[in-house]
Design an enzyme around this catalytic site. Structure first.
Site, PDB file in Angstrom:
ATOM      1  N   ASP A  47      43.762 -32.464  -9.988  1.00  0.00           N
ATOM      2  CA  ASP A  47      43.674 -33.446 -10.434  1.00  0.00           C
ATOM      3  C   ASP A  47      43.769 -34.430  -8.146  1.00  0.00           C
ATOM      4  O   ASP A  47      44.357 -33.295  -7.224  1.00  0.00           O
ATOM      5  CB  ASP A  47      45.555 -33.650  -9.722  1.00  0.00           C
ATOM      6  CG  ASP A  47      46.044 -32.585 -11.526  1.00  0.00           C
ATOM      7  OD1 ASP A  47      45.027 -32.594 -12.067  1.00  0.00           O
ATOM      8  OD2 ASP A  47      47.104 -33.494 -11.851  1.00  0.00           O
ATOM      9  N   TYR A 106      52.557 -28.946  -7.225  1.00  0.00           N
ATOM     10  CA  TYR A 106      51.690 -29.417  -7.706  1.00  0.00           C
ATOM     11  C   TYR A 106      51.873 -31.457  -7.797  1.00  0.00           C
ATOM     12  O   TYR A 106      52.405 -31.915  -6.282  1.00  0.00           O
ATOM     13  CB  TYR A 106      52.762 -29.535  -9.387  1.00  0.00           C
ATOM     14  CG  TYR A 106      52.663 -28.828 -10.405  1.00  0.00           C
ATOM     15  CD1 TYR A 106      51.722 -27.183  -9.710  1.00  0.00           C
ATOM     16  CD2 TYR A 106      53.292 -28.363 -11.450  1.00  0.00           C
ATOM     17  CE1 TYR A 106      51.448 -26.568 -10.754  1.00  0.00           C
ATOM     18  CE2 TYR A 106      52.624 -27.833 -12.691  1.00  0.00           C
ATOM     19  CZ  TYR A 106      51.498 -26.423 -12.016  1.00  0.00           C
ATOM     20  OH  TYR A 106      51.936 -25.404 -13.235  1.00  0.00           O
ATOM     21  N   ASP A 166      54.773 -34.939 -11.316  1.00  0.00           N
ATOM     22  CA  ASP A 166      53.666 -36.181 -10.441  1.00  0.00           C
ATOM     23  C   ASP A 166      54.435 -37.209 -10.113  1.00  0.00           C
ATOM     24  O   ASP A 166      53.873 -38.390 -10.912  1.00  0.00           O
ATOM     25  CB  ASP A 166      52.185 -35.990 -12.261  1.00  0.00           C
ATOM     26  CG  ASP A 166      52.147 -34.925 -12.652  1.00  0.00           C
ATOM     27  OD1 ASP A 166      52.118 -33.459 -12.032  1.00  0.00           O
ATOM     28  OD2 ASP A 166      51.978 -34.888 -13.438  1.00  0.00           O
TER      29      ASP A 166
HETATM   30  C1  FRU Z   1      47.598 -32.634 -14.363  1.00  0.00           C
HETATM   31  C2  FRU Z   1      48.320 -31.127 -14.278  1.00  0.00           C
HETATM   32  C3  FRU Z   1      49.826 -32.305 -13.226  1.00  0.00           C
HETATM   33  C4  FRU Z   1      50.409 -31.360 -12.818  1.00  0.00           C
HETATM   34  C5  FRU Z   1      48.694 -30.494 -12.209  1.00  0.00           C
HETATM   35  C6  FRU Z   1      48.965 -29.027 -12.144  1.00  0.00           C
HETATM   36  O1  FRU Z   1      46.412 -31.946 -14.362  1.00  0.00           O
HETATM   37  O2  FRU Z   1      48.926 -30.258 -15.067  1.00  0.00           O
HETATM   38  O3  FRU Z   1      50.830 -32.826 -14.525  1.00  0.00           O
HETATM   39  O4  FRU Z   1      51.325 -32.260 -11.731  1.00  0.00           O
HETATM   40  O5  FRU Z   1      48.035 -30.997 -12.968  1.00  0.00           O
HETATM   41  O6  FRU Z   1      48.251 -28.632 -10.858  1.00  0.00           O
END
Ligand code: FRU
Length: 477
Positions: A47, A106, A166
C-alpha cells in the site's frame, strides 16, 4: 533533537543493508522494471502510505518488506519527488521494532502540521497463541531528519476484533478526524471515525459506514484502507471490502476497491451515501490512498497488486523485488461519478509522436502512451504483450490476461459505451483510462517469453477505421 532509534532499529537497518547489497546486481537486465512508476529497489511493496505534499516535495511512504519478496512484518519505505515522476529514495521511515508493532508498522497516512509531517499508522501485534491486536500510533517527520516515533494514540476499541487499522487522518476546520478500517465482533466490515483537537487524544465519533448503516447491506467481513475526503462539495469514501469467493474448490479472499459518494456529518459521523462503485476493472489495483496537493488537486496512488495466491508467481521476484504503484491520478467529480485521470505531469514525458488512421498497426515502445478517440460503435483489440490484451465492443471493454499460475486466459469487464481510450504502459504494467477516466483498468503483465521481445508495445487491430496517437514516454527529458 533526541535520537529515538533503538538498538533494535540499528539491527534492523543492518539487516536491510545486507539484503540490499546481496540483491543489487539482480536488477541488471531486468525487463520488468518500470521506468517512471514507483517500485521498490528490493523486497515487497504494497500500500501507498502517508501521501502528502510537504516542504516543497511530494512524499510517498509505502508498505515495504525490505527483507524478502513476501508479506510479513512491514516497514514504511519513503521516497520524495518534485514532479510525481522522478522519485528519490529516502531513509527507511518506520521499522517494526517496538513491542506495540511486532508484526508490522501497517498502513496509515500523513498530515502536514506546520514544519512537521504527522504520520499515523497501525502497530500490528500477533499473539503466539493466535489472534492479534492493533494499536494506532503516531510518528513525526521533519525534513531531512529521521522519523520519530511517538507511540500509541489509540488502543483497540471495544466491540471489534483485532482487525482495526489503516488510520487516515485529515483536518476539517479546527479539528482533526481519523477513519479506521475494522471488523466488528459479528464479522462485519466497518469504518470507524475519531476526532481530536491535538492529534494525540482521540475521541470516538461513531461508525461511519458498514452493514446496517445508512441503508448499506453487505456481508463483507472487513473494510481495509478507508479514505474519506471532500471532492467538489461532496464527500467520497473509498474502502477495500474483504469477502470470500469460491475458486477451484477453495475459499479465497477477494480484493476489491469501491467508492461511495455521499455527505459526511462531522458532528454525528453519519455518512449518507449512494450505491458503491468499483474503482478499477483490471487485475491489479488495491489499497489506494489520496491526498490534496498544494494546488488543491485530489491525487490518488494505488498499489498495482493484490495479495492473492498468484503474486508469488511474478517473475520480478527472481530480480529481488515485487510490485509497483499505479501512476498518480487526479480525481474529479463529473455528474455524480468519480473520474480518474493521469496527472498532467505525465504528458511532459511524451516524445516521438506518431499519428495513425486505419485498421491495424503496431506501435513499438516499452514505456509509451496510446490514445484513441471517436470509438463509439467500433470493435477493436489492442495486444500489449503475448499475455495481455484489451478488447472493445458494444458491451464495453475487456481486459484479458493469461494467469501466471494456471496459464488460463481470464477476463474482467467494464460495461458501458467506450468513446475514447488512453493507455499507459511501462515495461510490465498497463493502465487504461476509458472515456477520460470514467472507467479504469490496471494490470501487470510479464510476457510469456519472460523477456523484452514478448513485450512489444501496442498491436492494434480494428474492424472499422480508427485514429490513434502514440507517444514514447521518456523519463529523462
Ligand atoms: C492492505 C493491507 C492493510 C494493512 C497492510 C499491511 O493491503 O492489508 O490493511 O495495513 O496491507 O501491509
Amino acid at each position: 533533537m533526541k535520537n529515538t532509534h533503538t538498538l533494535a532499529d540499528q539491527l534492523y537497518f543492518n539487516d536491510v543493508l545486507a539484503h540490499a547489497l546481496n540483491h543489487a546486481a539482480n536488477q541488471v537486465q531486468d525487463p520488468y522494471r518500470p521506468v517512471w512508476h514507483f517500485a521498490p529497489q528490493f523486497g515487497l511493496l504494497n500500500d501507498p502510505n502517508g501521501l502528502s505534499y510537504f516542504n516543497g516535495e511530494y512524499h510517498l511512504f509505502y508498505q515495504w518488506n525490505p527483507k524478502a519478496c513476501k508479506h510479513g512484518a512491514k516497514a514504511w519505505g519513503h521516497a520524495t519527488s518534485k514532479d510525481l515522476l522522478h522519485w528519490q529514495h529516502q531513509p527507511l521511515a518506520l521499522a517494526p521494532t517496538q513491542d506495540y508493532e511486532t508484526h508490522g508498522c501497517y498502513s496509515g497516512s500523513g498530515l502536514v502540521n506546520g514544519k512537521q509531517l504527522e504520520l499515523f499508522y497501525t502497530g500490528n501485534v500477533k499473539f503466539t497463541q493466535g489472534g492479534r491486536t492493533a494499536y494506532q500510533c503516531r510518528a513525526t517527520y521533519e525534513a531531512g531528519k529521521q522519523v520519530e516515533k511517538k507511540g500509541i494514540v489509540l488502543p483497540l476499541p471495544e466491540g471489534y476484533s483485532g482487525h482495526v487499522r489503516d488510520p487516515k487522518v485529515w483536518q476539517h476546520q479546527e479539528r482533526y478526524y481519523m477513519v479506521l478500517g475494522a471488523e466488528d465482533l459479528n464479522y462485519q466490515g466497518k469504518v470507524l471515525a475519531y476526532v481530536s483537537d491535538d492529534l494525540q487524544q482521540w475521541h470516538w465519533l461513531g461508525e461511519v459506514f458498514g452493514h446496517g448503516l445508512n441503508g448499506h447491506q453487505s456481508d463483507d467481513f472487513m473494510l481495509e484502507c478507508p479514505d474519506l475526503f471532500p471532492l467538489a462539495n461532496r464527500h467520497v469514501l473509498i474502502s477495500c471490502p474483504k469477502n470470500w469467493l469460491e475458486r477451484d474448490g477453495q475459499k479465497v479472499e477477494t480484493f476489491d476497491v469501491t467508492y461511495h459518494l455521499g455527505d459526511f456529518d462531522y458532528q454525528t459521523a453519519q455518512f449518507k451515501h449512494q450505491e458503491g462503485v468499483l474503482m478499477d476493472h483490471g487485475f491489479d489495483f488495491y489499497a489506494p490512498q489520496t491526498f490534496a496537493d498544494q494546488n488543491g488537486r485530489r491525487i490518488l496512488f494505488g498499489w498495482m497488486g493484490k495479495p492473492d495466491e498468484y503474486e508469488a508467481y511474478q517473475p520480478t521476484i527472481a530480480h529481488g523485488w515485487i510490485h509497483q504503484m499505479t501512476c498518480p491520478r487526479e480525481l474529479h467529480l463529473v455528474n455524480g461519478r468519480i473520474r480518474q485521470t493521469p496527472v498532467a505531469e505525465i504528458s511532459q514525458m511524451r516524445h516521438s509522436e506518431q499519428a495513425f488512421n486505419g485498421l491495424s498497426t503496431c506501435f513499438i515502445g516499452l514505456s509509451a502512451e496510446l490514445q484513441l478517440h471517436d470509438l463509439l460503435g467500433k470493435e477493436l483489440t489492442i495486444e500489449v504483450a503475448d499475455d495481455l490484451r484489451i478488447e472493445v465492443d458494444a458491451m464495453g471493454l475487456r481486459t484479458v490476461r493469461r494467469n501466471l499460475k494456471t496459464q488460463q486466459w481470464q477476463s474482467i469487464e467494464w460495461h458501458g459505451r467506450v468513446e475514447s481510450l488512453q493507455l499507459l504502459r511501462d515495461h510490465s504494467s498497463l493502465e487504461v483510462f476509458i472515456n477520460a477516466g470514467e472507467g479504469v483498468s490496471s494490470s501487470r503483465f510479464f510476457g510469456q517469453g519472460f523477456g523484452v521481445e514478448a513485450n512489444r508495445g501496442f498491436k492494434l487491430s480494428s474492424k472499422q477505421e480508427v485514429s490513434a496517437t502514440f507517444w514514447q514516454l521518456a523519463h529523462n527529458l
